[in-house]
Design a protein around this motif. Structure first.
Motif, PDB file in Angstrom:
ATOM      1  N   ALA A 198       1.995  -6.498  -1.127  1.00  0.00           N
ATOM      2  CA  ALA A 198       1.821  -5.194  -1.768  1.00  0.00           C
ATOM      3  C   ALA A 198       1.926  -4.084  -0.729  1.00  0.00           C
ATOM      4  O   ALA A 198       2.466  -3.007  -1.009  1.00  0.00           O
ATOM      5  CB  ALA A 198       0.482  -5.140  -2.475  1.00  0.00           C
ATOM      6  N   HIS A 199       1.455  -4.345   0.468  1.00  0.00           N
ATOM      7  CA  HIS A 199       1.524  -3.342   1.529  1.00  0.00           C
ATOM      8  C   HIS A 199       2.975  -3.065   1.915  1.00  0.00           C
ATOM      9  O   HIS A 199       3.379  -1.910   2.083  1.00  0.00           O
ATOM     10  CB  HIS A 199       0.725  -3.804   2.746  1.00  0.00           C
ATOM     11  CG  HIS A 199       0.772  -2.844   3.902  1.00  0.00           C
ATOM     12  ND1 HIS A 199       0.149  -1.625   3.873  1.00  0.00           N
ATOM     13  CD2 HIS A 199       1.400  -2.932   5.106  1.00  0.00           C
ATOM     14  CE1 HIS A 199       0.382  -0.989   5.012  1.00  0.00           C
ATOM     15  NE2 HIS A 199       1.140  -1.770   5.777  1.00  0.00           N
ATOM     16  N   ALA A 200       3.758  -4.094   2.079  1.00  0.00           N
ATOM     17  CA  ALA A 200       5.168  -3.937   2.451  1.00  0.00           C
ATOM     18  C   ALA A 200       5.930  -3.215   1.341  1.00  0.00           C
ATOM     19  O   ALA A 200       6.803  -2.390   1.625  1.00  0.00           O
ATOM     20  CB  ALA A 200       5.797  -5.293   2.731  1.00  0.00           C
ATOM     21  N   LEU A 201       5.602  -3.491   0.101  1.00  0.00           N
ATOM     22  CA  LEU A 201       6.245  -2.814  -1.024  1.00  0.00           C
ATOM     23  C   LEU A 201       5.896  -1.318  -1.001  1.00  0.00           C
ATOM     24  O   LEU A 201       6.774  -0.470  -1.209  1.00  0.00           O
ATOM     25  CB  LEU A 201       5.789  -3.447  -2.346  1.00  0.00           C
ATOM     26  CG  LEU A 201       6.429  -2.885  -3.607  1.00  0.00           C
ATOM     27  CD1 LEU A 201       7.934  -3.087  -3.579  1.00  0.00           C
ATOM     28  CD2 LEU A 201       5.824  -3.534  -4.834  1.00  0.00           C
ATOM     29  N   TYR A 202       4.653  -1.001  -0.699  1.00  0.00           N
ATOM     30  CA  TYR A 202       4.213   0.398  -0.612  1.00  0.00           C
ATOM     31  C   TYR A 202       4.960   1.128   0.512  1.00  0.00           C
ATOM     32  O   TYR A 202       5.456   2.242   0.331  1.00  0.00           O
ATOM     33  CB  TYR A 202       2.702   0.448  -0.367  1.00  0.00           C
ATOM     34  CG  TYR A 202       2.187   1.827  -0.042  1.00  0.00           C
ATOM     35  CD1 TYR A 202       1.989   2.770  -1.035  1.00  0.00           C
ATOM     36  CD2 TYR A 202       1.914   2.195   1.274  1.00  0.00           C
ATOM     37  CE1 TYR A 202       1.529   4.045  -0.739  1.00  0.00           C
ATOM     38  CE2 TYR A 202       1.455   3.454   1.582  1.00  0.00           C
ATOM     39  CZ  TYR A 202       1.265   4.378   0.568  1.00  0.00           C
ATOM     40  OH  TYR A 202       0.809   5.627   0.872  1.00  0.00           O
ATOM     41  N   VAL A 203       5.054   0.498   1.669  1.00  0.00           N
ATOM     42  CA  VAL A 203       5.724   1.118   2.813  1.00  0.00           C
ATOM     43  C   VAL A 203       7.207   1.312   2.516  1.00  0.00           C
ATOM     44  O   VAL A 203       7.777   2.376   2.801  1.00  0.00           O
ATOM     45  CB  VAL A 203       5.507   0.275   4.091  1.00  0.00           C
ATOM     46  CG1 VAL A 203       6.371   0.780   5.236  1.00  0.00           C
ATOM     47  CG2 VAL A 203       4.036   0.276   4.489  1.00  0.00           C
ATOM     48  N   THR A 204       7.839   0.313   1.935  1.00  0.00           N
ATOM     49  CA  THR A 204       9.260   0.419   1.595  1.00  0.00           C
ATOM     50  C   THR A 204       9.483   1.535   0.577  1.00  0.00           C
ATOM     51  O   THR A 204      10.435   2.319   0.710  1.00  0.00           O
ATOM     52  CB  THR A 204       9.772  -0.925   1.025  1.00  0.00           C
ATOM     53  OG1 THR A 204       9.525  -1.956   1.979  1.00  0.00           O
ATOM     54  CG2 THR A 204      11.248  -0.859   0.728  1.00  0.00           C
TER      55      THR A 204
END
Length: 63
Positions: free
Chosen positions: A3-9
């Motif tokens: 979820a963190h990587a999706l938010y950053v992307t």
């Protein structure tokens, strides 16, 4: 993908889109301002600063 990587992307993608939109807006506005200036010059309207520059050139030529 976490979820963190999706938010950053998503944050990077939105930032890239906003920056691209701002650059496009500036370029479109620049084209419009150049068109406006060309119309004013065609109508005989001159910039006040151009008058002062001509006076300086004339003054230098007389010396």
């Amino acid at each position: 993908m976490s979820a963190h990587a999706l938010y950053v992307t998503a944050a990077y993608a939105i930032t890239a889109l906003v920056l691209a939109a701002l650059v496009a807006w500036i370029l479109i506005d620049q084209r419009g301002r150049k068109r406006d200036l060309a119309e004013l010059e065609a109508a005989g309207v001159r910039r006040r600063s151009a008058k002062g520059a001509e006076a300086v050139k004339d003054k230098g030529a007389k010396s």
